[in-house]
Each structure stands twice: as C-alpha cells, then as structure tokens.
Design a protein around this motif. Sequence first.
Motif, PDB file in Angstrom:
ATOM      1  N   GLY A 142       0.806  -1.205   0.000  1.00 58.72           N
ATOM      2  CA  GLY A 142       0.000   0.000   0.000  1.00 58.72           C
ATOM      3  C   GLY A 142       0.841   1.257   0.000  1.00 58.72           C
ATOM      4  O   GLY A 142       2.070   1.211   0.051  1.00 58.72           O
ATOM      5  N   TYR A 143       0.146   2.380  -0.064  1.00 57.99           N
ATOM      6  CA  TYR A 143       0.806   3.684  -0.029  1.00 57.99           C
ATOM      7  C   TYR A 143       0.718   4.227   1.388  1.00 57.99           C
ATOM      8  O   TYR A 143      -0.378   4.453   1.908  1.00 57.99           O
ATOM      9  CB  TYR A 143       0.146   4.645  -1.025  1.00 57.99           C
ATOM     10  CG  TYR A 143       0.840   5.979  -1.079  1.00 57.99           C
ATOM     11  CD1 TYR A 143       2.017   6.129  -1.802  1.00 57.99           C
ATOM     12  CD2 TYR A 143       0.343   7.078  -0.387  1.00 57.99           C
ATOM     13  CE1 TYR A 143       2.676   7.347  -1.845  1.00 57.99           C
ATOM     14  CE2 TYR A 143       0.993   8.301  -0.426  1.00 57.99           C
ATOM     15  CZ  TYR A 143       2.161   8.432  -1.162  1.00 57.99           C
ATOM     16  OH  TYR A 143       2.807   9.632  -1.201  1.00 57.99           O
ATOM     17  N   CYS A 144       1.878   4.442   2.017  1.00 52.67           N
ATOM     18  CA  CYS A 144       1.933   4.948   3.384  1.00 52.67           C
ATOM     19  C   CYS A 144       1.822   6.471   3.350  1.00 52.67           C
ATOM     20  O   CYS A 144       2.683   7.154   2.770  1.00 52.67           O
ATOM     21  CB  CYS A 144       3.238   4.522   4.053  1.00 52.67           C
ATOM     22  SG  CYS A 144       3.391   5.120   5.748  1.00 52.67           S
ATOM     23  N   LEU A 145       0.760   6.992   3.948  1.00 52.55           N
ATOM     24  CA  LEU A 145       0.541   8.436   3.971  1.00 52.55           C
ATOM     25  C   LEU A 145       1.568   9.136   4.867  1.00 52.55           C
ATOM     26  O   LEU A 145       1.905  10.301   4.642  1.00 52.55           O
ATOM     27  CB  LEU A 145      -0.870   8.749   4.450  1.00 52.55           C
ATOM     28  CG  LEU A 145      -1.988   8.252   3.540  1.00 52.55           C
ATOM     29  CD1 LEU A 145      -3.337   8.406   4.216  1.00 52.55           C
ATOM     30  CD2 LEU A 145      -1.963   8.977   2.214  1.00 52.55           C
ATOM     31  N   ASP A 146       2.072   8.451   5.864  1.00 49.35           N
ATOM     32  CA  ASP A 146       3.036   9.046   6.793  1.00 49.35           C
ATOM     33  C   ASP A 146       4.422   9.173   6.159  1.00 49.35           C
ATOM     34  O   ASP A 146       5.097  10.176   6.345  1.00 49.35           O
ATOM     35  CB  ASP A 146       3.100   8.237   8.084  1.00 49.35           C
ATOM     36  CG  ASP A 146       1.727   8.152   8.742  1.00 49.35           C
ATOM     37  OD1 ASP A 146       1.192   9.208   9.104  1.00 49.35           O
ATOM     38  OD2 ASP A 146       1.190   7.039   8.845  1.00 49.35           O
ATOM     39  N   LYS A 147       4.837   8.176   5.404  1.00 49.95           N
ATOM     40  CA  LYS A 147       6.151   8.193   4.749  1.00 49.95           C
ATOM     41  C   LYS A 147       6.070   8.717   3.313  1.00 49.95           C
ATOM     42  O   LYS A 147       7.092   8.926   2.676  1.00 49.95           O
ATOM     43  CB  LYS A 147       6.773   6.790   4.729  1.00 49.95           C
ATOM     44  CG  LYS A 147       6.976   6.194   6.107  1.00 49.95           C
ATOM     45  CD  LYS A 147       8.064   6.928   6.852  1.00 49.95           C
ATOM     46  CE  LYS A 147       8.315   6.235   8.201  1.00 49.95           C
ATOM     47  NZ  LYS A 147       9.361   6.871   8.958  1.00 49.95           N
ATOM     48  N   GLN A 148       4.852   8.871   2.807  1.00 53.30           N
ATOM     49  CA  GLN A 148       4.583   9.311   1.433  1.00 53.30           C
ATOM     50  C   GLN A 148       5.350   8.459   0.420  1.00 53.30           C
ATOM     51  O   GLN A 148       6.080   8.963  -0.434  1.00 53.30           O
ATOM     52  CB  GLN A 148       4.890  10.791   1.262  1.00 53.30           C
ATOM     53  CG  GLN A 148       3.994  11.660   2.129  1.00 53.30           C
ATOM     54  CD  GLN A 148       4.151  13.131   1.844  1.00 53.30           C
ATOM     55  OE1 GLN A 148       4.937  13.563   1.017  1.00 53.30           O
ATOM     56  NE2 GLN A 148       3.369  13.933   2.547  1.00 53.30           N
ATOM     57  N   ALA A 149       5.154   7.136   0.552  1.00 48.36           N
ATOM     58  CA  ALA A 149       5.846   6.195  -0.322  1.00 48.36           C
ATOM     59  C   ALA A 149       5.101   4.867  -0.341  1.00 48.36           C
ATOM     60  O   ALA A 149       4.359   4.547   0.589  1.00 48.36           O
ATOM     61  CB  ALA A 149       7.266   5.981   0.164  1.00 48.36           C
TER      62      ALA A 149
END
Length: 59
Positions: free
Chosen positions: A32-39
């Motif tokens: 998935g796309y991690c919103l906290d790490k933006q990756a």
Amino acid sequence: MFDYINSNNEKSTRRVLPVKKLFKDKAWYLDGYCLDKQADRLFKINRMSNLLETSEALE
C-alpha cells in the motif's frame, strides 16, 4: 490506520491506502501507499495490530 512493529522492533502508527495483499517468502504482506512516509511500502501482516478503518479524506 494500524500499529506496526518493524524488523528492528520499533513501533509506529501508520496510515495506509491499501493496494493489495500478497504472499511472499512464506508470509502475508499488505502492499500500500503509506501516507506518513509518502511512499509505497510493504507491511508484514503479522507485525500489524490495532487495525482501524477510517473515513479520513485524502488531500
């Protein structure tokens, strides 16, 4: 949103946009796309806890 313990035994809370679940190296993962790490990230499912579905809007 969920709590995650990485391979260094460090705990964090992550907000992730899930893409797919996959089986790799004898374990299940969430891609998935991690919103906290933006990756894009892979999360080992057995290291996840306190999963919470949110209705948080994307910016």
